[in-house]
Each structure stands twice: as structure tokens, then as C-alpha cells.
Design a protein around this motif. Structure first.
Motif, PDB file in Angstrom:
ATOM      1  N   PRO A  97      41.358  53.330  47.959  1.00 25.31           N
ATOM      2  CA  PRO A  97      40.061  53.411  48.294  1.00 25.31           C
ATOM      3  C   PRO A  97      39.278  52.677  47.252  1.00 25.31           C
ATOM      4  N   GLY A  98      38.539  51.559  47.829  1.00 25.85           N
ATOM      5  CA  GLY A  98      37.759  50.665  47.088  1.00 25.85           C
ATOM      6  C   GLY A  98      38.544  49.353  46.581  1.00 25.85           C
ATOM      7  N   PHE A  99      39.451  49.663  45.618  1.00 23.71           N
ATOM      8  CA  PHE A  99      40.217  48.440  45.324  1.00 23.71           C
ATOM      9  C   PHE A  99      41.092  47.807  46.406  1.00 23.71           C
ATOM     10  N   SER A 100      41.509  48.369  47.547  1.00 22.93           N
ATOM     11  CA  SER A 100      41.910  47.423  48.422  1.00 22.93           C
ATOM     12  C   SER A 100      41.264  46.453  49.104  1.00 22.93           C
ATOM     13  N   LEU A 101      39.892  46.727  49.048  1.00 21.77           N
ATOM     14  CA  LEU A 101      39.078  45.743  49.744  1.00 21.77           C
ATOM     15  C   LEU A 101      39.136  44.363  48.989  1.00 21.77           C
ATOM     16  N   HIS A 102      39.340  44.310  47.725  1.00 18.80           N
ATOM     17  CA  HIS A 102      39.647  43.001  46.896  1.00 18.80           C
ATOM     18  C   HIS A 102      40.892  42.520  47.427  1.00 18.80           C
ATOM     19  N   VAL A 103      42.052  43.268  47.689  1.00 19.75           N
ATOM     20  CA  VAL A 103      43.331  42.797  48.339  1.00 19.75           C
ATOM     21  C   VAL A 103      43.094  42.060  49.633  1.00 19.75           C
ATOM     22  N   GLU A 104      42.128  42.764  50.553  1.00 22.42           N
ATOM     23  CA  GLU A 104      41.662  41.915  51.698  1.00 22.42           C
ATOM     24  C   GLU A 104      40.976  40.667  51.456  1.00 22.42           C
ATOM     25  N   LEU A 105      40.338  40.550  50.658  1.00 26.27           N
ATOM     26  CA  LEU A 105      39.387  39.241  50.414  1.00 26.27           C
ATOM     27  C   LEU A 105      40.624  38.289  49.955  1.00 26.27           C
ATOM     28  N   GLU A 106      41.609  38.745  49.155  1.00 24.78           N
ATOM     29  CA  GLU A 106      42.617  37.879  48.541  1.00 24.78           C
ATOM     30  C   GLU A 106      43.275  37.144  49.811  1.00 24.78           C
ATOM     31  N   GLN A 107      43.709  38.387  50.798  1.00 24.36           N
ATOM     32  CA  GLN A 107      44.416  37.765  52.101  1.00 24.36           C
ATOM     33  C   GLN A 107      43.943  36.960  52.893  1.00 24.36           C
ATOM     34  N   PHE A 108      42.258  36.954  52.831  1.00 20.16           N
ATOM     35  CA  PHE A 108      41.667  36.123  53.829  1.00 20.16           C
ATOM     36  C   PHE A 108      41.512  34.642  53.168  1.00 20.16           C
ATOM     37  N   VAL A 109      41.645  34.522  51.947  1.00 24.86           N
ATOM     38  CA  VAL A 109      41.622  33.375  51.446  1.00 24.86           C
ATOM     39  C   VAL A 109      43.173  32.742  51.233  1.00 24.86           C
ATOM     40  N   ALA A 110      44.247  33.658  51.168  1.00 23.44           N
ATOM     41  CA  ALA A 110      45.751  33.031  51.567  1.00 23.44           C
ATOM     42  C   ALA A 110      45.743  32.903  52.881  1.00 23.44           C
ATOM     43  N   ALA A 111      44.860  33.290  53.833  1.00 22.43           N
ATOM     44  CA  ALA A 111      44.986  32.854  55.411  1.00 22.43           C
ATOM     45  C   ALA A 111      44.520  31.634  55.492  1.00 22.43           C
ATOM     46  N   GLY A 112      43.488  31.097  54.576  1.00 23.43           N
ATOM     47  CA  GLY A 112      43.016  29.720  54.637  1.00 23.43           C
ATOM     48  C   GLY A 112      41.290  29.764  54.756  1.00 23.43           C
ATOM     49  N   LEU A 113      40.742  30.862  54.538  1.00 26.11           N
ATOM     50  CA  LEU A 113      39.284  30.979  54.464  1.00 26.11           C
ATOM     51  C   LEU A 113      38.769  30.570  53.022  1.00 26.11           C
ATOM     52  N   THR A 114      37.669  30.034  53.082  1.00 22.85           N
ATOM     53  CA  THR A 114      37.105  29.769  51.780  1.00 22.85           C
ATOM     54  C   THR A 114      36.800  30.962  50.778  1.00 22.85           C
ATOM     55  N   PRO A 115      36.678  31.062  49.645  1.00 21.36           N
ATOM     56  CA  PRO A 115      36.220  32.387  48.852  1.00 21.36           C
ATOM     57  C   PRO A 115      35.028  32.534  49.560  1.00 21.36           C
ATOM     58  N   MET A 116      34.214  31.536  49.789  1.00 25.26           N
ATOM     59  CA  MET A 116      32.806  32.056  50.350  1.00 25.26           C
ATOM     60  C   MET A 116      32.823  32.716  51.635  1.00 25.26           C
ATOM     61  N   ARG A 117      33.547  32.216  52.522  1.00 23.68           N
ATOM     62  CA  ARG A 117      33.687  32.825  53.796  1.00 23.68           C
ATOM     63  C   ARG A 117      34.216  34.120  53.684  1.00 23.68           C
ATOM     64  N   ALA A 118      35.180  34.275  52.763  1.00 21.00           N
ATOM     65  CA  ALA A 118      35.781  35.556  52.501  1.00 21.00           C
ATOM     66  C   ALA A 118      34.769  36.847  52.233  1.00 21.00           C
ATOM     67  N   LEU A 119      33.951  36.362  51.426  1.00 24.41           N
ATOM     68  CA  LEU A 119      32.808  37.239  50.807  1.00 24.41           C
ATOM     69  C   LEU A 119      31.881  37.406  51.765  1.00 24.41           C
ATOM     70  N   GLN A 120      31.331  36.439  52.799  1.00 27.28           N
ATOM     71  CA  GLN A 120      30.597  37.074  53.830  1.00 27.28           C
ATOM     72  C   GLN A 120      31.065  37.843  54.826  1.00 27.28           C
ATOM     73  N   CYS A 121      32.628  38.000  54.997  1.00 24.07           N
ATOM     74  CA  CYS A 121      33.180  38.956  55.745  1.00 24.07           C
ATOM     75  C   CYS A 121      33.021  40.329  55.225  1.00 24.07           C
TER      76      CYS A 121
END
Length: 494
Positions: free
Chosen positions: A397-421
């Protein structure tokens, strides 16, 4: 003005004694005005970062955002010098299951807040969650803003029907669908959660009744209804990348969707046998991937204003179960029986009783395909929502949302776009974008103050200095207290 140690409450004079008895403590101040001075503001609107800003919060709302040299500090404000730090909106996890593993809600609520998660969407409605939300809203408990689903609506047999303590609502006819929707609304659900094995007539009846009663529908796609039909049905969001998304991007979509409808699950471990069979369909879909078909699906999602919550964090655990580490330091925040329950879920559910070498290789490749699909959806303009599916194996809980943001960037999203998600897009989806989701005047003061720039490295969202939840400041000592309390509760110390 001096900071004082008092019980957390939005109605301090009326609730202080009750809070004291329940030991819900965070550091609060006597004043209702805070000024955060000197940070670089990343407001999540897509605008460039703005250095050396002052953000003024009065009660629970942001009133001013502007250059520190130009914004006057209101009389009586508590000034927080955050020079050299980065200020972003509070994060939203759009797919959580806050399990009641303890009888003390400070456990998961504190983990969310300490990790900068100021709002969550609960994807499996249970009565205890409504009680917890009432405590948060009354000021009795420090926790995130909660949006709560109905119980799972699934067909017969339901994928969770053989797992203890996992109540589901079985819906096999239009009449049952109408009654189930009405009962969920009566019990306070914010939206209806649909699952994978609903039959066509039951699924369509759920959608129709929910539409008639003006309540949203979200969840899995049904194996038994063509995906394009479901996009047009009115379902507001789809969850996860397993199941029917990859078959819908195939040149042989009709055959693959027929294969999904033909799946028959095994007693004792319905979900595990379903995952094994659906993976075979997905692997077949990868071999027949059609970029034109995929683009058409994504265009339909955009046109229908349907959101997608990929939950890449859970796919890492499912597709690469070797990534689940029982020596992870974050295990100290989970109850002692977690390794055993994770072992069961990993082996019997995720791996369906075991995987061959070939199946393991397929799953590794599938994870890469899932990431590529997320990138393609983002490029097409599909509304993506950050969600984790915690608290499954490998998720916290809580910690894994940061993993999800990492995965979004690993997929190809920009850090800004990941934050917006995890900020702007959830606010838009939930109808809150005129008062939440960004760092702007007249928005609620849900904020995270970071020690490093998340646009340089998205992993910097984990370097949290302090959090503001609904206007209340949670400083470094308070965050440490929240984490220590969650650890203590997990270990059985109340």
C-alpha cells in the motif's frame, strides 16, 4: 507560530478527546494558514516547472501560487522553507484493495499518506471501507480521500468464488443484475465493479441499470462480450492488461474472443486456471498483433472517453514472479502471515500451480508487450490512470504507486505524463478537476514535497520530504511516525 503535537482532526475542538482515546496522532499547528516558500512547483497541468515559488494554503485550499519574490506571506501563516525542493500534487492510486488485515485502519491509511497518496479508488467494496471513509471525512483518522466500488459482480462460477473471505455478487440474469445494482447503491457504492465472467445478458443489464440509476461502471472486461461492444456500452474504465485487450488488437480478433468465451475454469482455483488459459489466448494474440486493429481500438477508447488502468505493477508480479522478494524491506509494514499468503497466491493463482520453461518465457515477453501497449495507448490519447492492484503479491500500500510510475516511464511515457496519470487524469476521471489534481489556486491542498526532481528521474517521487493532505501538513517527523505506527500495527502492537 509554534507547531504543537495534537490529535489529527478537522474539528479539533469537538473531536480531540475521541482522537486522543484512539491514539490518532500527527503533528498539526494551531494556525490554519501555511506558506510553502522556495520550492520548484510542478503543477501537473503540463506547464514547465516553476522555480522559487510560494504556495499559500488557507484551511484546506490553495489560495495563491506565484514567485516567492512577489507573493506576500499572509499574517499569522506558518512558513515552511522548502527551498531546493519540488512540489507536486498529491498522488492518486486508482486501483487498490485496502484489505482489513488488521482491525486498525491507521495501518494502510498511514502507509498511503506517508507515500504521498492522498486519494484512492477502492476496487472491491466492503462495509468496513465505508466506516473507514466516515472516520477520515470526520477528521477522526488521517487518510486518503476514498472512492469505493460495489462488491464484485461476476458470473457463475466467479473467479474468486473458491477463495475464502472474498465475497462476490453472482449475477447470471438481467433480473439479478437490476437487483444487484439497486442493492449496491443502497449500500453506498460510488460505482459498480464488473468482473471477467459475466454473461452477455447479465453484463448488458448491469450497464443498463447503472445508466438508468446514474451510477458509473468500471472493472474488468467480460470474456463473453466483444471488447468493442463493451467500449461502446458505457463502462467508464477498464482495469489490467490481461484478458481481452491484447486479443482485441489482433488480426484474428473474432477467433481469439471466441476462445476467451470458451474458457472453463477449474474448481478450487478458478482464478488460477483462468489466468493460465487467458495467457494462452494472449500469447496467440501477440503472434497476430495488428497495428491497424490496435489503433482502431485505441481510437474507439478515446472517442468514447473510456479510461484504462493498466496496473503494470501487478503485471510485473504476475509475468515475472521471481521479482517478488520476501526479503524486501517493506515487508516489515505487512502482517506476519503475508509471506505464506503471497506464496499461495503466487503459486496457485498467478502461476496456476506451476509454469513450464516455455510458459515462463511467454510471460516475460508478454510484459514487454504490455508496456508497449501502454505507450501506444498514451500516444493515441487514451486516458491512462495509475493504479497498482495492491495488496497482492509483491505489492505494498502506498509504496507500489511509485513502482507504477516507474513502469509507465519504462513503457515510454515521459515523467510528466506519468505524474499526470496519478494526479490530473484521476481528478478528471472522478469529476474533481475543477478542485483537485493540480497545484493551482482554488484547488484542494493535497501536495507532496520532494527532495529531488521527479522530471529528471521519476524514482524521485519516492524521496518524500513532507505531505499535505486536505490542507493538513505532515512533516518529516510525522511521516516517520506514520510509518512506525504502521509497522507496529502490522506486528500486532496496537
Amino acid at each position: 507560530m509554534e507547531a504543537l503535537e495534537v490529535p489529527y482532526t478537522s474539528k479539533c475542538t469537538r473531536s480531540a478527546l475521541a482522537c486522543l482515546e484512539r491514539r490518532y496522532f500527527v503533528r498539526m499547528t494551531q494556525c490554519e494558514i501555511h506558506a510553502y516558500v522556495g520550492a520548484t512547483v510542478i503543477d501537473a497541468t503540463g506547464a514547465p516547472p516553476r522555480p522559487d515559488q510560494t504556495v499559500v494554503v488557507i484551511r484546506r485550499m490553495i489560495t495563491t501560487v506565484g514567485p516567492a519574490s512577489q507573493v506576500p506571506i499572509p499574517p499569522g501563516a506558518l512558513v515552511h522553507d522548502v527551498s531546493g525542493k519540488y512540489l507536486i500534487p498529491g498522488l492518486t492510486d486508482m486501483h487498490v484493495h485496502s484489505e482489513a488485515e488488521t482491525d486498525d485502519p491507521r495501518h494502510f491509511a498511514g502507509l498511503y499518506v506517508a507515500n504521498g497518496v492522498t486519494a484512492v479508488r477502492e476496487m472491491w467494496g466492503r462495509p468496513v471501507l465505508h466506516t473507514i471513509r466516515e472516520k477520515i471525512e470526520s477528521g477522526e483518522l488521517l487518510g486518503p480521500r476514498m472512492t469505493i466500488a460495489s462488491p464484485l459482480f461476476d458470473g457463475e462460477p466467479g473467479l474468486w468464488s473458491d477463495v475464502p473471505d472474498t465475497p462476490i455478487v453472482t449475477v447470471t440474469s438481467p433480473g439479478q443484475a437490476r437487483r444487484a445494482v439497486a442493492e449496491a447503491i443502497d449500500n453506498g457504492a460510488d460505482f459498480i465493479k464488473v468482473y471477467s465472467r459475466l454473461a452477455p445478458d447479465a453484463y448488458r443489464a448491469v450497464i443498463a441499470e447503472a445508466h438508468r440509476r446514474d451510477i458509473a461502471v468500471a472493472g474488468h472486461r467480460s470474456d463473453n462480450v466483444p471488447f468493442l461492444d463493451q467500449i461502446e456500452s458505457g463502462q467508464r474504465s477498464f482495469e489490467h492488461l490481461f484478458g481481452g485487450l491484447l486479443p482485441a488488437t489482433s488480426s484474428d480478433v473474432d477467433r481469439l474472443e471466441a476462445a476467451m468465451a470458451a474458457i472453463r475454469t477449474s474448481p478450487e482455483f478458478h482464478l488460477g486456471s483462468w489466468l493460465k488459459q487467458i495467457t494462452e489466448v494472449e500469447w496467440d494474440a501477440v503472434a497476430s498483433y495488428d497495428p491497424t486493429a490496435a489503433s482502431s481500438v485505441f481510437e474507439r477508447l478515446v472517442a468514447a472517453d473510456v479510461a484504462y488502468t493498466p496496473t503494470l505493477a501487478v503485471h510485473v508480479a504476475i509475468d515475472r514472479p521471481e521479482s517478488i522478494r520476501l526479503d524486501d524491506q517493506r515487508m516489515e509494514y505487512l502482517v506476519p502471515g503475508t509471506p505464506e499468503s503471497w506464496g499461495f497466491l503466487r503459486e496457485q493463482i498467478y502461476c496456476g500451480g506451476g509454469r513450464s520453461i516455455e510458459e515462463s518465457a511467454h510471460h516475460r515477453d508478454l510484459l514487454d508487450r504490455r508496456r508497449a501497449t501502454v505507450a501506444a495507448m498514451d500516444e493515441a490519447g487514451v486516458r491512462l490512470l495509475a493504479g497498482t492492484d495492491s495488496v497482492g503479491p509483491g505489492l505494498f500500500p502506498g509504496f507500489s504507486l511509485h513502482v507504477e510510475l516507474e513502469q509507465f516511464v519504462a513503457a515510454g511515457l515521459t515523467p510528466m505524463r506519468a505524474l499526470q496519470c496519478a494526479t490530473l487524469e484521476p481528478a478528471r476521471f472522478l469529476g474533481r478537476d475543477d478542485w483537485a489534481g493540480t497545484v493551482q489556486a482554488d484547488r484542494v491542498a493535497d501536495l507532496v514535497i520532494l527532495d529531488a526532481d521527479p522530471l529528471v528521474d521519476i524514482r524521485n517521487t519516492q524521496l518524500i520530504h513532507s505531505v499535505v493532505v486536505d490542507g493538513y501538513h505532515v512533516g518529516p517527523d510525522d511521516r516517520a511516525h506514520l510509518l512506525a505506527t504502521a509497522q507496529r500495527i502490522a506486528g500486532g502492537d496496537r
